[in-house]
Design a protein around this motif. Structure first.
Motif, PDB file in Angstrom:
ATOM      1  N   ASP A 133       0.830  -1.210   0.000  1.00 15.42           N
ATOM      2  CA  ASP A 133       0.000   0.000   0.000  1.00 15.42           C
ATOM      3  C   ASP A 133       0.865   1.261   0.000  1.00 15.42           C
ATOM      4  O   ASP A 133       0.585   2.219  -0.732  1.00 15.42           O
ATOM      5  CB  ASP A 133      -0.950   0.005   1.199  1.00 15.42           C
ATOM      6  N   VAL A 136       2.479   1.646  -3.485  1.00 13.48           N
ATOM      7  CA  VAL A 136       1.558   2.222  -4.467  1.00 13.48           C
ATOM      8  C   VAL A 136       1.462   3.731  -4.264  1.00 13.48           C
ATOM      9  O   VAL A 136       1.535   4.507  -5.228  1.00 13.48           O
ATOM     10  CB  VAL A 136       0.162   1.559  -4.360  1.00 13.48           C
ATOM     11  N   GLN A 140       2.596   6.521  -6.985  1.00 11.50           N
ATOM     12  CA  GLN A 140       1.610   7.486  -7.484  1.00 11.50           C
ATOM     13  C   GLN A 140       2.118   8.917  -7.330  1.00 11.50           C
ATOM     14  O   GLN A 140       1.912   9.757  -8.213  1.00 11.50           O
ATOM     15  CB  GLN A 140       0.271   7.309  -6.764  1.00 11.50           C
ATOM     16  N   LEU A 156       4.725   0.958 -10.540  1.00  9.75           N
ATOM     17  CA  LEU A 156       3.367   0.972  -9.995  1.00  9.75           C
ATOM     18  C   LEU A 156       2.603  -0.261 -10.478  1.00  9.75           C
ATOM     19  O   LEU A 156       1.872  -0.894  -9.694  1.00  9.75           O
ATOM     20  CB  LEU A 156       2.641   2.263 -10.396  1.00  9.75           C
ATOM     21  N   ALA A 159       3.626  -3.171  -8.384  1.00  7.68           N
ATOM     22  CA  ALA A 159       2.995  -3.121  -7.058  1.00  7.68           C
ATOM     23  C   ALA A 159       1.533  -3.561  -7.146  1.00  7.68           C
ATOM     24  O   ALA A 159       1.053  -4.337  -6.299  1.00  7.68           O
ATOM     25  CB  ALA A 159       3.100  -1.718  -6.474  1.00  7.68           C
ATOM     26  N   TYR A 160       0.815  -3.088  -8.173  1.00  7.79           N
ATOM     27  CA  TYR A 160      -0.574  -3.510  -8.355  1.00  7.79           C
ATOM     28  C   TYR A 160      -0.663  -5.013  -8.593  1.00  7.79           C
ATOM     29  O   TYR A 160      -1.537  -5.702  -8.064  1.00  7.79           O
ATOM     30  CB  TYR A 160      -1.220  -2.768  -9.531  1.00  7.79           C
ATOM     31  N   LYS A 163      -0.359  -6.942  -5.532  1.00  7.43           N
ATOM     32  CA  LYS A 163      -1.574  -6.807  -4.720  1.00  7.43           C
ATOM     33  C   LYS A 163      -2.729  -7.616  -5.315  1.00  7.43           C
ATOM     34  O   LYS A 163      -3.798  -7.690  -4.720  1.00  7.43           O
ATOM     35  CB  LYS A 163      -1.995  -5.335  -4.619  1.00  7.43           C
TER      36      LYS A 163
END
Length: 180
Positions: A133, A136, A140, A156, A159-160, A163
């Motif tokens: 979290d 991300v 961002q 990013l 990271a997504y 997740k």
């Protein structure tokens, strides 16, 4: 006779006062001069840029402990040297000490929150540490500062993906390159 008597003047000889060459007065004068000299000495401050280059030299040769020590010397001379904190964070990351890396990046960001590459490095450190979290959020911020750097979008996206948000990851990967 005058050169032999040195600092003895006729007045000193007449009134019996001590001359400048007397042991105690000479000692007091010497102490005063030494104290004045010592108080005027300033510590030598090295050039922070030279120290920074030395730290980068160690870092490029994978000598991260030495690099960290040099980066610490840089901020000892100039506590506002943002790139030294960033470099320190990179070396800590490569040594696997993510807590210290994150702390170093946060110090750099506190000095200058507008550096996209430091935000990206912070995000990557969070990613390596498993704090997805926070990763991300940092990525961002890096993209908000510079949306043209494709690495930030790829990071990013990574990271997504970790997740489990694959649709968002795919969208970022497309922004960072192409469908492949």
């Amino acid at each position: 006779l005058l050169p032999i008597t040195g600092c003895i003047t006729p007045k000193n000889m007449a009134d019996g006062s001590p001359s400048l060459d007397s042991g105690e007065q000479h000692h007091n004068l010497a102490e005063k001069y030494i104290a004045r000299f010592i108080s005027s000495i300033r510590p030598y401050k090295q050039d922070p840029y030279s120290l920074y280059l030395q730290a980068c030299y160690f870092q490029k040769r994978k000598k991260h402990k030495l690099a960290i020590e040099e980066f610490k010397r840089v901020v000892g001379v100039d506590p506002n040297y943002v790139n030294a904190y960033n470099g320190m964070g990179m070396s800590y990351d490569l040594l696997g000490d993510f807590t210290k890396a994150i702390d170093s990046y946060k110090k750099a960001i506190a000095l200058n929150p507008d550096l996209d590459y430091v935000q990206n490095n912070l995000g990557y450190s969070y990613l390596l540490h498993g704090d997805l979290d926070f990763a991300v959020e940092a990525f961002q911020k890096a993209i908000a500062l510079n949306d043209q750097d494709k690495r930030y979008h790829n990071n990013l996206g990574l990271a997504y993906a970790r997740k489990g948000r694959f649709d968002m990851a795919f969208a970022e990967f497309q922004l960072g390159g192409d469908k492949a």
